[in-house]
Design a protein around this motif. Structure first.
Motif, PDB file in Angstrom:
ATOM      1  N   GLY A   1       6.159  -1.432   3.688  1.00 16.61           N
ATOM      2  CA  GLY A   1       7.343  -2.282   3.675  1.00 16.61           C
ATOM      3  C   GLY A   1       7.022  -3.719   3.317  1.00 16.61           C
ATOM      4  N   ALA A   2       5.920  -4.245   3.882  1.00 18.85           N
ATOM      5  CA  ALA A   2       5.518  -5.623   3.589  1.00 18.85           C
ATOM      6  C   ALA A   2       5.140  -5.777   2.118  1.00 18.85           C
ATOM      7  N   ILE A   3       4.448  -4.785   1.567  1.00 20.74           N
ATOM      8  CA  ILE A   3       4.052  -4.848   0.156  1.00 20.74           C
ATOM      9  C   ILE A   3       5.288  -4.808  -0.743  1.00 20.74           C
TER      10      ILE A   3
ATOM     11  N   SER B   1     -11.958  -8.777   6.361  1.00 21.94           N
ATOM     12  CA  SER B   1     -11.007  -8.456   5.297  1.00 21.94           C
ATOM     13  C   SER B   1      -9.628  -8.966   5.672  1.00 21.94           C
ATOM     14  N   LEU B   2      -8.699  -8.886   4.731  1.00 27.33           N
ATOM     15  CA  LEU B   2      -7.295  -9.185   4.974  1.00 27.33           C
ATOM     16  C   LEU B   2      -6.526  -7.896   5.219  1.00 27.33           C
ATOM     17  N   ASN B   3      -5.453  -7.996   5.996  1.00 27.25           N
ATOM     18  CA  ASN B   3      -4.497  -6.902   6.067  1.00 27.25           C
ATOM     19  C   ASN B   3      -4.000  -6.602   4.656  1.00 27.25           C
TER      20      ASN B   3
ATOM     21  N   VAL C   1      -3.868  -2.174  -7.869  1.00 25.27           N
ATOM     22  CA  VAL C   1      -4.071  -0.958  -7.079  1.00 25.27           C
ATOM     23  C   VAL C   1      -4.655  -1.317  -5.719  1.00 25.27           C
ATOM     24  N   PHE C   2      -3.988  -0.870  -4.640  1.00 25.69           N
ATOM     25  CA  PHE C   2      -4.407  -1.157  -3.273  1.00 25.69           C
ATOM     26  C   PHE C   2      -4.699   0.138  -2.525  1.00 25.69           C
ATOM     27  N   GLY C   3      -5.713   0.086  -1.662  1.00 29.57           N
ATOM     28  CA  GLY C   3      -6.047   1.229  -0.828  1.00 29.57           C
ATOM     29  C   GLY C   3      -5.598   1.029   0.604  1.00 29.57           C
ATOM     30  N   ALA C   4      -5.802   2.047   1.414  1.00 28.97           N
ATOM     31  CA  ALA C   4      -5.349   2.032   2.800  1.00 28.97           C
ATOM     32  C   ALA C   4      -6.142   1.031   3.627  1.00 28.97           C
ATOM     33  N   GLU C   5      -5.505   0.558   4.693  1.00 25.54           N
ATOM     34  CA  GLU C   5      -6.159  -0.337   5.637  1.00 25.54           C
ATOM     35  C   GLU C   5      -7.413   0.347   6.199  1.00 25.54           C
ATOM     36  N   GLY C   6      -8.555  -0.305   6.101  1.00 25.86           N
ATOM     37  CA  GLY C   6      -9.799   0.282   6.614  1.00 25.86           C
ATOM     38  C   GLY C   6     -10.634   0.869   5.496  1.00 25.86           C
TER      39      GLY C   6
END
Length: 275
Positions: free
Chosen positions: A140-142, A257-259, A227-232
């Protein structure tokens, strides 16, 4: 003659079958099975306002008694013609949705079909691509940040969370409903990145790797997919290998890292900075 907007309907029975869309709101597996590719839920005035403006067809609205007065202006809008607006007191609403819902403002809407990656890319110049994000709030934030910085759409890997989930819609302030989104089939990831390349896109794999290029040193091309991957875990090696550039956001060395939602917003802003 056009269909008329009706008066709110008082409901006293939590088992009323007309309220089936609103049950088990906090149970994601049940909601996934219920909603399927048919409908979704919006919560709060802002999300409902964006729902009405998004072109998605409303199915119904459910309000607490104290929320009716503020909602009355919506009943003048043509998008509400023929849409039942139910009103239930606090106790009845709690039994309907399965928990104490403080907001007391809900609406269900019909989902639009997902475009293909090729169809979405054909009408876009800026895309956010999400691999395996399983946090509804991050998605949602993205989506909200992507809309704010002029991105045209999102591409989701097969194992990415549902962009229409209630929390995703709420966190995005309803902006995800205005974000054209393509969901990649099980057999088309990460091949969908090659589809983007064939249509003239560069793809940036966002990674904290030390050998990645500083995002503030990158010149954004005419057509770009970030392209973004999952948190962690971040992006998979396979996805990284299928992108054209590895890009990082420089941060303090004593911070891991950043959220991913914050990282996306920083990246979108960097892409749109004056050159």
């Amino acid at each position: 003659m056009s269909e008329q907007v009706g008066a709110p309907i008082i409901v006293e029975d939590p088992g009323d079958p007309r309220l089936a869309d609103y049950r088990e709101l906090n149970n994601q597996p049940i909601r996934t099975a219920m909603e399927g590719d048919e409908f979704f839920m919006a919560e709060g005035y802002m999300a409902i306002d964006r729902l009405i403006d998004s072109g998605h067809q409303l199915r119904s609205v459910l309000l607490g008694p104290t929320r009716v007065k503020r909602f009355l202006p919506y009943l003048e809008r043509r998008e509400l013609a023929g849409v039942p607006v139910f009103v239930a007191d606090h106790e009845v609403m709690e039994r309907i949705v399965g928990f104490n819902l403080h907001r007391g403002v809900l609406a269900s809407g019909n989902r639009k079909p997902y475009p293909t990656v090729a169809d979405l890319a054909a009408t876009s110049t800026r895309l956010a691509v999400l691999e395996a994000l399983n946090d509804n709030q991050n998605v949602g934030a993205i989506a909200r940040a992507a809309r704010a910085f002029g991105f045209d759409g999102m591409v989701l890997s097969p194992n990415c969370t549902d962009p229409y989930y209630r929390r995703t819609v709420r966190v995005s302030m309803g902006e995800v409903l205005h974000m054209p989104t393509a969901r990649v089939g099980d057999d088309a990831w990460p091949g969908a990145l090659d589809t983007l390349h064939d249509l003239g896109f560069e793809t940036w794999a966002m990674t904290p790797a030390a050998n990645a290029t500083n995002v503030w040193e990158m010149a954004a091309p005419e057509r770009l997919a970030v392209v973004f991957g999952a948190e962690g875990p971040g992006l998979t090696n396979l996805a990284i290998q299928n992108t054209t550039h590895c890009v990082r956001i420089p941060i303090a060395s004593n911070v891991d890292s950043l959220n991913v939602g914050h990282a996306a917003a920083v990246t979108f802003a960097a892409v749109n900075r004056p050159v």
